[in-house]
Design a protein around this motif. Structure first.
Motif, mmCIF file in Angstrom:
data_model
loop_
_atom_site.group_PDB
_atom_site.id
_atom_site.type_symbol
_atom_site.label_atom_id
_atom_site.label_comp_id
_atom_site.label_asym_id
_atom_site.label_seq_id
_atom_site.Cartn_x
_atom_site.Cartn_y
_atom_site.Cartn_z
ATOM 1 N N PRO A 48 0.801 -1.227 0.000
ATOM 2 C CA PRO A 48 0.000 0.000 0.000
ATOM 3 C C PRO A 48 0.838 1.283 0.000
ATOM 4 C CG PRO A 48 -0.774 -1.530 1.684
ATOM 5 C CD PRO A 48 0.508 -2.080 1.143
ATOM 6 N N GLN A 49 2.096 1.178 0.404
ATOM 7 C CA GLN A 49 2.970 2.355 0.473
ATOM 8 C C GLN A 49 3.727 2.621 -0.824
ATOM 9 O OE1 GLN A 49 2.617 4.007 3.384
ATOM 10 N NE2 GLN A 49 1.249 2.330 3.933
ATOM 11 N N TYR A 50 3.631 1.715 -1.802
ATOM 12 C CA TYR A 50 4.419 1.833 -3.032
ATOM 13 C C TYR A 50 3.915 2.982 -3.900
ATOM 14 C CZ TYR A 50 6.706 0.514 -7.424
ATOM 15 O OH TYR A 50 7.462 0.513 -8.573
ATOM 16 N N THR A 51 4.816 3.915 -4.211
ATOM 17 C CA THR A 51 4.500 5.035 -5.098
ATOM 18 C C THR A 51 5.688 5.282 -6.031
ATOM 19 O OG1 THR A 51 5.426 6.744 -3.666
ATOM 20 C CG2 THR A 51 3.097 6.165 -3.312
ATOM 21 N N GLY A 55 8.980 4.970 -3.930
ATOM 22 C CA GLY A 55 9.357 3.571 -4.130
ATOM 23 C C GLY A 55 8.571 2.645 -3.218
ATOM 24 N N GLY A 56 9.160 1.508 -2.918
ATOM 25 C CA GLY A 56 8.504 0.499 -2.116
ATOM 26 C C GLY A 56 8.651 -0.854 -2.775
ATOM 27 N N PHE A 57 7.733 -1.735 -2.489
ATOM 28 C CA PHE A 57 7.791 -3.105 -2.986
ATOM 29 C C PHE A 57 6.828 -3.257 -4.153
ATOM 30 C CE2 PHE A 57 9.153 -2.920 1.339
ATOM 31 C CZ PHE A 57 10.288 -3.717 1.362
ATOM 32 N N HIS A 58 7.331 -3.822 -5.227
ATOM 33 C CA HIS A 58 6.563 -3.937 -6.475
ATOM 34 C C HIS A 58 5.278 -4.739 -6.305
ATOM 35 C CE1 HIS A 58 10.404 -3.553 -9.167
ATOM 36 N NE2 HIS A 58 10.228 -2.524 -8.361
ATOM 37 N N PRO A 59 4.219 -4.323 -6.987
ATOM 38 C CA PRO A 59 2.999 -5.129 -7.047
ATOM 39 C C PRO A 59 3.260 -6.398 -7.871
ATOM 40 C CG PRO A 59 2.605 -2.887 -7.821
ATOM 41 C CD PRO A 59 4.067 -3.037 -7.648
ATOM 42 N N VAL A 60 2.606 -7.471 -7.475
ATOM 43 C CA VAL A 60 2.762 -8.756 -8.151
ATOM 44 C C VAL A 60 1.380 -9.330 -8.424
ATOM 45 C CG1 VAL A 60 3.610 -11.130 -7.902
ATOM 46 C CG2 VAL A 60 4.974 -9.218 -7.026
ATOM 47 N N GLU A 61 1.208 -9.891 -9.617
ATOM 48 C CA GLU A 61 -0.042 -10.558 -9.975
ATOM 49 C C GLU A 61 0.291 -11.983 -10.411
ATOM 50 O OE1 GLU A 61 -3.262 -8.462 -12.073
ATOM 51 O OE2 GLU A 61 -2.978 -9.981 -13.634
ATOM 52 N N ILE A 62 -0.434 -12.946 -9.854
ATOM 53 C CA ILE A 62 -0.237 -14.357 -10.177
ATOM 54 C C ILE A 62 -1.588 -14.946 -10.555
ATOM 55 C CG2 ILE A 62 0.490 -16.623 -9.325
ATOM 56 C CD1 ILE A 62 2.234 -15.063 -7.241
ATOM 57 N N TRP A 130 7.014 -11.204 1.958
ATOM 58 C CA TRP A 130 5.818 -11.805 2.539
ATOM 59 C C TRP A 130 6.005 -11.967 4.050
ATOM 60 C CZ3 TRP A 130 0.920 -12.774 1.444
ATOM 61 C CH2 TRP A 130 0.224 -13.669 2.262
ATOM 62 N N LYS A 131 7.156 -12.470 4.449
ATOM 63 C CA LYS A 131 7.434 -12.673 5.880
ATOM 64 C C LYS A 131 7.476 -11.343 6.633
ATOM 65 C CE LYS A 131 9.854 -17.063 5.468
ATOM 66 N NZ LYS A 131 11.144 -17.767 5.560
ATOM 67 N N MET A 132 7.834 -10.268 5.944
ATOM 68 C CA MET A 132 7.858 -8.936 6.547
ATOM 69 C C MET A 132 6.466 -8.321 6.604
ATOM 70 S SD MET A 132 11.298 -7.615 4.547
ATOM 71 C CE MET A 132 10.959 -5.897 4.800
ATOM 72 N N LYS A 133 5.470 -9.032 6.065
ATOM 73 C CA LYS A 133 4.078 -8.567 6.038
ATOM 74 C C LYS A 133 3.914 -7.269 5.244
ATOM 75 C CE LYS A 133 2.977 -10.802 10.432
ATOM 76 N NZ LYS A 133 2.812 -12.100 9.930
ATOM 77 N N ILE A 134 4.633 -7.198 4.139
ATOM 78 C CA ILE A 134 4.580 -6.028 3.264
ATOM 79 C C ILE A 134 3.267 -5.951 2.496
ATOM 80 C CG2 ILE A 134 5.603 -4.997 1.178
ATOM 81 C CD1 ILE A 134 7.335 -4.707 3.734
ATOM 82 N N TYR A 135 2.785 -7.109 2.039
ATOM 83 C CA TYR A 135 1.704 -7.133 1.058
ATOM 84 C C TYR A 135 0.302 -7.137 1.652
ATOM 85 C CZ TYR A 135 5.344 -8.543 -2.256
ATOM 86 O OH TYR A 135 6.463 -8.606 -3.041
ATOM 87 N N THR A 136 -0.564 -6.435 0.949
ATOM 88 C CA THR A 136 -2.005 -6.593 1.087
ATOM 89 C C THR A 136 -2.404 -7.462 -0.098
ATOM 90 O OG1 THR A 136 -2.237 -4.414 2.073
ATOM 91 C CG2 THR A 136 -4.221 -5.388 1.118
ATOM 92 N N VAL A 137 -3.243 -8.477 0.159
ATOM 93 C CA VAL A 137 -3.572 -9.446 -0.877
ATOM 94 C C VAL A 137 -5.031 -9.300 -1.291
ATOM 95 C CG1 VAL A 137 -3.619 -11.886 -1.488
ATOM 96 C CG2 VAL A 137 -1.882 -11.040 0.096
ATOM 97 N N PHE A 138 -5.245 -9.342 -2.604
ATOM 98 C CA PHE A 138 -6.590 -9.341 -3.170
ATOM 99 C C PHE A 138 -6.722 -10.604 -4.013
ATOM 100 C CE2 PHE A 138 -5.255 -4.977 -2.604
ATOM 101 C CZ PHE A 138 -6.316 -4.453 -1.865
ATOM 102 N N VAL A 139 -7.833 -11.291 -3.866
ATOM 103 C CA VAL A 139 -8.070 -12.530 -4.602
ATOM 104 C C VAL A 139 -9.303 -12.335 -5.479
ATOM 105 C CG1 VAL A 139 -8.560 -14.994 -4.416
ATOM 106 C CG2 VAL A 139 -7.100 -13.874 -2.700
ATOM 107 N N GLN A 140 -9.142 -12.641 -6.748
ATOM 108 C CA GLN A 140 -10.237 -12.523 -7.706
ATOM 109 C C GLN A 140 -10.443 -13.875 -8.375
ATOM 110 O OE1 GLN A 140 -9.493 -9.601 -10.742
ATOM 111 N NE2 GLN A 140 -11.270 -10.181 -11.921
ATOM 112 N N SER A 141 -11.658 -14.381 -8.329
ATOM 113 C CA SER A 141 -11.969 -15.671 -8.944
ATOM 114 C C SER A 141 -12.568 -15.474 -10.333
ATOM 115 C CB SER A 141 -12.982 -16.435 -8.093
ATOM 116 O OG SER A 141 -12.445 -16.681 -6.820
ATOM 117 N N GLU A 142 -12.302 -16.426 -11.196
ATOM 118 C CA GLU A 142 -12.869 -16.426 -12.542
ATOM 119 C C GLU A 142 -13.726 -17.675 -12.719
ATOM 120 O OE1 GLU A 142 -9.892 -16.157 -15.555
ATOM 121 O OE2 GLU A 142 -8.834 -14.565 -14.527
ATOM 122 N N CYS A 143 -14.934 -17.492 -13.208
ATOM 123 C CA CYS A 143 -15.824 -18.648 -13.457
ATOM 124 C C CYS A 143 -15.488 -19.318 -14.759
ATOM 125 C CB CYS A 143 -17.275 -18.218 -13.496
ATOM 126 S SG CYS A 143 -17.834 -17.673 -11.886
#
Length: 143
Positions: A48-51, A55-62, A130-143
């Motif tokens: 949430p702090q990445y600008t 700077g900060g930690f890069h967003p990742v999408e999987i 992840w261990k540093m608890k940097i990320y906020t996670v969003f989960v999106q499902s696809e039908c």
């Protein structure tokens, strides 16, 4: 199914650590309304702090595709702000298991050995963040 959830690769084969799999299992196991009939899931990890300015930690999408007994890797994209005057969020690294490529914006397409080495380095850093608890996670499902 949650306890024996399998993660598979098709096409491209990269060195995936058990710690990375454990993170993905924990995120998918969150109460996020992932139904049995959903054929894919997109996991977004955001600092949430990445600008662009600070700077900060890069967003990742999987993206994972449902298999019989678990999930199959589809793609992983690491984004970063690029551009000096009007920075925009763009792909820095992109991995596609189904299309069989690893790409980095500075190097272009990488051969499997170089791509595997880059992915191992990226994975170690991601696990630390992840261990540093940097990320906020969003989960999106696809039908």
């Amino acid at each position: 199914m949650k306890n024996k959830m399998a993660f598979k690769q098709s096409g491209l084969s990269l060195p995936i650590s058990q710690a990375f799999i454990t993170i993905l299992k924990s995120v998918i196991s969150l109460p996020s309304k992932i139904e049995v009939n959903h054929h894919a899931v997109i996991l977004n990890f955001r600092d949430p702090q990445y600008t662009a300015e600070s700077g900060g930690f890069h967003p990742v999408e999987i993206r994972l595709i449902r298999c019989n007994d678990g999930w199959q890797f589809d793609y992983l994209t690491d984004f970063s702000f690029m551009g000096a005057v009007w920075p925009e969020l763009e792909k820095e690294m992109d991995i596609s298991w189904s299309q069989e490529y690893v790409w980095h914006y500075l190097m272009g397409d990488l051969d499997p050995e170089e791509g595997g080495a880059l992915f191992e380095l990226w994975q170690r850093n991601f696990i630390r963040y992840w261990k540093m608890k940097i990320y906020t996670v969003f989960v999106q499902s696809e039908c």
